[in-house]
Design a protein around this motif. Structure first.
Motif, PDB file in Angstrom:
ATOM      1  N   LYS A  58      50.668  44.047 -97.388  1.00 57.09           N
ATOM      2  CA  LYS A  58      50.384  44.968 -96.285  1.00 57.09           C
ATOM      3  C   LYS A  58      50.717  44.325 -94.943  1.00 57.09           C
ATOM      4  CE  LYS A  58      46.472  47.034 -98.764  1.00 57.09           C
ATOM      5  NZ  LYS A  58      44.997  47.205 -98.764  1.00 57.09           N
ATOM      6  N   SER A  59      50.412  43.049 -94.814  1.00 52.68           N
ATOM      7  CA  SER A  59      50.721  42.265 -93.615  1.00 52.68           C
ATOM      8  C   SER A  59      50.805  40.808 -94.039  1.00 52.68           C
ATOM      9  CB  SER A  59      49.642  42.449 -92.539  1.00 52.68           C
ATOM     10  OG  SER A  59      48.401  41.915 -92.989  1.00 52.68           O
ATOM     11  N   GLY A  60      51.383  39.976 -93.174  1.00 50.31           N
ATOM     12  CA  GLY A  60      51.440  38.557 -93.503  1.00 50.31           C
ATOM     13  C   GLY A  60      52.277  38.285 -94.728  1.00 50.31           C
ATOM     14  N   GLY A  61      51.766  37.423 -95.603  1.00 49.28           N
ATOM     15  CA  GLY A  61      52.525  37.075 -96.788  1.00 49.28           C
ATOM     16  C   GLY A  61      51.873  35.982 -97.604  1.00 49.28           C
ATOM     17  N   PHE A  62      52.696  35.287 -98.364  1.00 51.60           N
ATOM     18  CA  PHE A  62      52.254  34.309 -99.354  1.00 51.60           C
ATOM     19  C   PHE A  62      53.263  33.161 -99.317  1.00 51.60           C
ATOM     20  CE2 PHE A  62      52.081  32.381-103.474  1.00 51.60           C
ATOM     21  CZ  PHE A  62      50.903  32.726-104.116  1.00 51.60           C
ATOM     22  N   ASP A  63      52.825  31.971 -98.896  1.00 56.24           N
ATOM     23  CA  ASP A  63      53.707  30.803 -98.821  1.00 56.24           C
ATOM     24  C   ASP A  63      53.341  29.787 -99.894  1.00 56.24           C
ATOM     25  OD1 ASP A  63      54.879  31.922 -96.621  1.00 56.24           O
ATOM     26  OD2 ASP A  63      54.155  30.439 -95.183  1.00 56.24           O
ATOM     27  N   VAL A  64      54.356  29.111-100.407  1.00 53.43           N
ATOM     28  CA  VAL A  64      54.161  27.978-101.309  1.00 53.43           C
ATOM     29  C   VAL A  64      54.789  26.761-100.646  1.00 53.43           C
ATOM     30  CG1 VAL A  64      54.502  27.054-103.620  1.00 53.43           C
ATOM     31  CG2 VAL A  64      54.370  29.527-103.281  1.00 53.43           C
ATOM     32  N   THR A  65      54.008  25.707-100.454  1.00 57.18           N
ATOM     33  CA  THR A  65      54.506  24.526 -99.759  1.00 57.18           C
ATOM     34  C   THR A  65      54.310  23.269-100.597  1.00 57.18           C
ATOM     35  OG1 THR A  65      52.409  24.024 -98.640  1.00 57.18           O
ATOM     36  CG2 THR A  65      53.892  25.582 -97.544  1.00 57.18           C
ATOM     37  N   ARG A  66      55.107  22.250-100.277  1.00 57.11           N
ATOM     38  CA  ARG A  66      54.970  20.934-100.906  1.00 57.11           C
ATOM     39  C   ARG A  66      54.593  19.922 -99.830  1.00 57.11           C
ATOM     40  NH1 ARG A  66      59.930  20.226-102.821  1.00 57.11           N
ATOM     41  NH2 ARG A  66      60.632  19.212-100.921  1.00 57.11           N
ATOM     42  N   PHE A  67      53.536  19.158-100.070  1.00 60.94           N
ATOM     43  CA  PHE A  67      53.095  18.168 -99.097  1.00 60.94           C
ATOM     44  C   PHE A  67      54.141  17.069 -98.935  1.00 60.94           C
ATOM     45  CE2 PHE A  67      48.849  19.749-100.551  1.00 60.94           C
ATOM     46  CZ  PHE A  67      48.498  20.341 -99.348  1.00 60.94           C
ATOM     47  N   ASP A  68      54.245  16.576 -97.701  1.00 62.61           N
ATOM     48  CA  ASP A  68      55.217  15.535 -97.393  1.00 62.61           C
ATOM     49  C   ASP A  68      54.482  14.321 -96.821  1.00 62.61           C
ATOM     50  OD1 ASP A  68      57.599  14.220 -97.035  1.00 62.61           O
ATOM     51  OD2 ASP A  68      58.268  15.399 -95.327  1.00 62.61           O
ATOM     52  N   LEU A  69      54.637  14.032 -95.538  1.00 58.84           N
ATOM     53  CA  LEU A  69      54.025  12.849 -94.934  1.00 58.84           C
ATOM     54  C   LEU A  69      52.510  12.979 -94.851  1.00 58.84           C
ATOM     55  CD1 LEU A  69      56.508  12.336 -91.941  1.00 58.84           C
ATOM     56  CD2 LEU A  69      56.530  11.175 -94.159  1.00 58.84           C
ATOM     57  N   ASN A  70      51.806  11.944 -95.310  1.00 57.80           N
ATOM     58  CA  ASN A  70      50.346  11.861 -95.203  1.00 57.80           C
ATOM     59  C   ASN A  70      49.630  13.023 -95.889  1.00 57.80           C
ATOM     60  OD1 ASN A  70      50.548   9.511 -93.568  1.00 57.80           O
ATOM     61  ND2 ASN A  70      50.913  10.803 -91.780  1.00 57.80           N
ATOM     62  N   GLY A  71      50.195  13.511 -96.968  1.00 59.38           N
ATOM     63  CA  GLY A  71      49.538  14.570 -97.718  1.00 59.38           C
ATOM     64  C   GLY A  71      48.266  14.071 -98.383  1.00 59.38           C
ATOM     65  N   PRO A  72      47.487  14.962 -98.991  1.00 59.11           N
ATOM     66  CA  PRO A  72      46.237  14.550 -99.628  1.00 59.11           C
ATOM     67  C   PRO A  72      46.483  13.584-100.778  1.00 59.11           C
ATOM     68  CG  PRO A  72      46.814  16.801-100.230  1.00 59.11           C
ATOM     69  CD  PRO A  72      47.758  16.404 -99.142  1.00 59.11           C
ATOM     70  N   ASP A  73      45.450  12.847-101.143  1.00 58.68           N
ATOM     71  CA  ASP A  73      45.581  11.830-102.187  1.00 58.68           C
ATOM     72  C   ASP A  73      45.960  12.435-103.537  1.00 58.68           C
ATOM     73  OD1 ASP A  73      44.931   9.849-100.387  1.00 58.68           O
ATOM     74  OD2 ASP A  73      42.794   9.908-100.855  1.00 58.68           O
ATOM     75  N   GLU A  74      45.412  13.613-103.846  1.00 58.89           N
ATOM     76  CA  GLU A  74      45.642  14.189-105.166  1.00 58.89           C
ATOM     77  C   GLU A  74      46.562  15.403-105.148  1.00 58.89           C
ATOM     78  OE1 GLU A  74      41.971  13.373-108.015  1.00 58.89           O
ATOM     79  OE2 GLU A  74      41.419  14.677-106.337  1.00 58.89           O
ATOM     80  N   GLY A  75      46.402  16.285-104.190  1.00 57.00           N
ATOM     81  CA  GLY A  75      47.191  17.506-104.168  1.00 57.00           C
ATOM     82  C   GLY A  75      48.660  17.243-103.874  1.00 57.00           C
ATOM     83  N   THR A  76      49.526  18.044-104.477  1.00 54.04           N
ATOM     84  CA  THR A  76      50.966  17.936-104.237  1.00 54.04           C
ATOM     85  C   THR A  76      51.523  19.184-103.559  1.00 54.04           C
ATOM     86  OG1 THR A  76      51.445  18.831-106.446  1.00 54.04           O
ATOM     87  CG2 THR A  76      51.300  16.424-106.224  1.00 54.04           C
ATOM     88  N   HIS A  77      50.876  20.327-103.760  1.00 51.28           N
ATOM     89  CA  HIS A  77      51.359  21.602-103.246  1.00 51.28           C
ATOM     90  C   HIS A  77      50.175  22.444-102.777  1.00 51.28           C
ATOM     91  CE1 HIS A  77      54.550  20.245-105.939  1.00 51.28           C
ATOM     92  NE2 HIS A  77      55.381  21.074-105.334  1.00 51.28           N
ATOM     93  N   ARG A  78      50.487  23.522-102.058  1.00 52.85           N
ATOM     94  CA  ARG A  78      49.440  24.486-101.748  1.00 52.85           C
ATOM     95  C   ARG A  78      50.021  25.887-101.611  1.00 52.85           C
ATOM     96  NH1 ARG A  78      46.951  23.917 -95.611  1.00 52.85           N
ATOM     97  NH2 ARG A  78      48.911  23.742 -94.447  1.00 52.85           N
TER      98      ARG A  78
END
Length: 235
Positions: free
Chosen positions: A56-76
């Motif tokens: 309806k508005s906005g959207g849905f993004d898929v990202t990959r962490f790069d510099l200084n990302g979280p210790d465990e997560g790789t994507h969001r």
């Protein structure tokens, strides 16, 4: 796990939105992808969105962490839009079943969910994130939200910052639900890592930034800064 956490966030945002005047809201879910699964996850999400239609508005993004990302997560995953016009255009029992099927397939390629939250967009500048796939985020703990927001909005709307950013997107938001320990965030988009480094060098050297730092001194703590690359956007 993805469906469960997003459902909890949606309920939290529904309950808290009554006391907020902001129009933009978001849900975020971070996860650790299994090695070599990124392309498969992207394909599963692409197939799902091709079937269920637009937002309806906005959207849905898929990202990959790069510099200084979280210790465990790789994507969001980031789901965002107008508070009164949030989610898919077409909601139905069938789409709900399709989401459950998507979740089952995604679980085969995700080690675990690592973090989730929801919140609000407070202010924005620029011409949107299209064309700016390299993103930077600053996570803050703010003790005086009204004073900080007023100072930041003055900073982002200054002629100096508008000239440096040159239509690159810049946002300020607040965290309303989740277990992050942070209250606010600043998010910006760039063409690539070189563009990010050069632009931020100019921002940090600007008089507008120095003034903002003085005005906000003692009322915020920078908890972490990281960058990420946008892999796909569905609207």
């Amino acid at each position: 796990m993805l469906k469960k956490q997003l459902s909890i966030l949606a309920i939290t945002l529904l309950l808290t939105s009554l006391s907020f005047a902001q129009n933009g809201m978001y849900l975020a879910y971070e996860f650790q992808a299994k090695t070599g699964s990124e392309s498969t996850i992207a394909q599963l999400l692409t197939t799902y969105h091709n079937e269920v239609g637009a937002y309806k508005s906005g959207g849905f993004d898929v990202t990959r962490f790069d510099l200084n990302g979280p210790d465990e997560g790789t994507h969001r995953v980031l789901i965002y839009g107008d508070m009164d016009n949030f989610g898919l255009e077409n909601q139905s029992t069938m789409i709900g079943l399709q989401f459950e099927l998507l979740q089952e397939k995604l679980n085969d390629h995700i080690e675990k969910g690592t973090r989730s939250e929801g919140g609000y967009l407070l202010a924005e500048n620029g011409n949107g994130f299209d064309g700016y796939p390299y993103r930077a985020e600053w996570r803050l703990n703010v003790s005086d939200p009204a004073t900080y927001a007023a100072s930041f909005v003055k900073f982002m709307n200054s002629d100096e910052v508008l000239s440096i950013m040159n239509e690159r997107p810049l946002e300020l938001g607040s965290v309303a639900g989740g277990m992050t320990g942070e209250t606010h965030w600043v998010y910006a988009g760039f063409e690539n890592i070189i563009d990010y480094m050069m632009t931020m060098q100019a921002i940090y050297a600007s008089d507008a930034f120095m003034l903002h730092q003085e005005e906000a001194s003692g009322i915020f703590t920078l908890m972490r800064e990281f960058t990420e690359t946008n892999l796909a956007t569905f609207k």
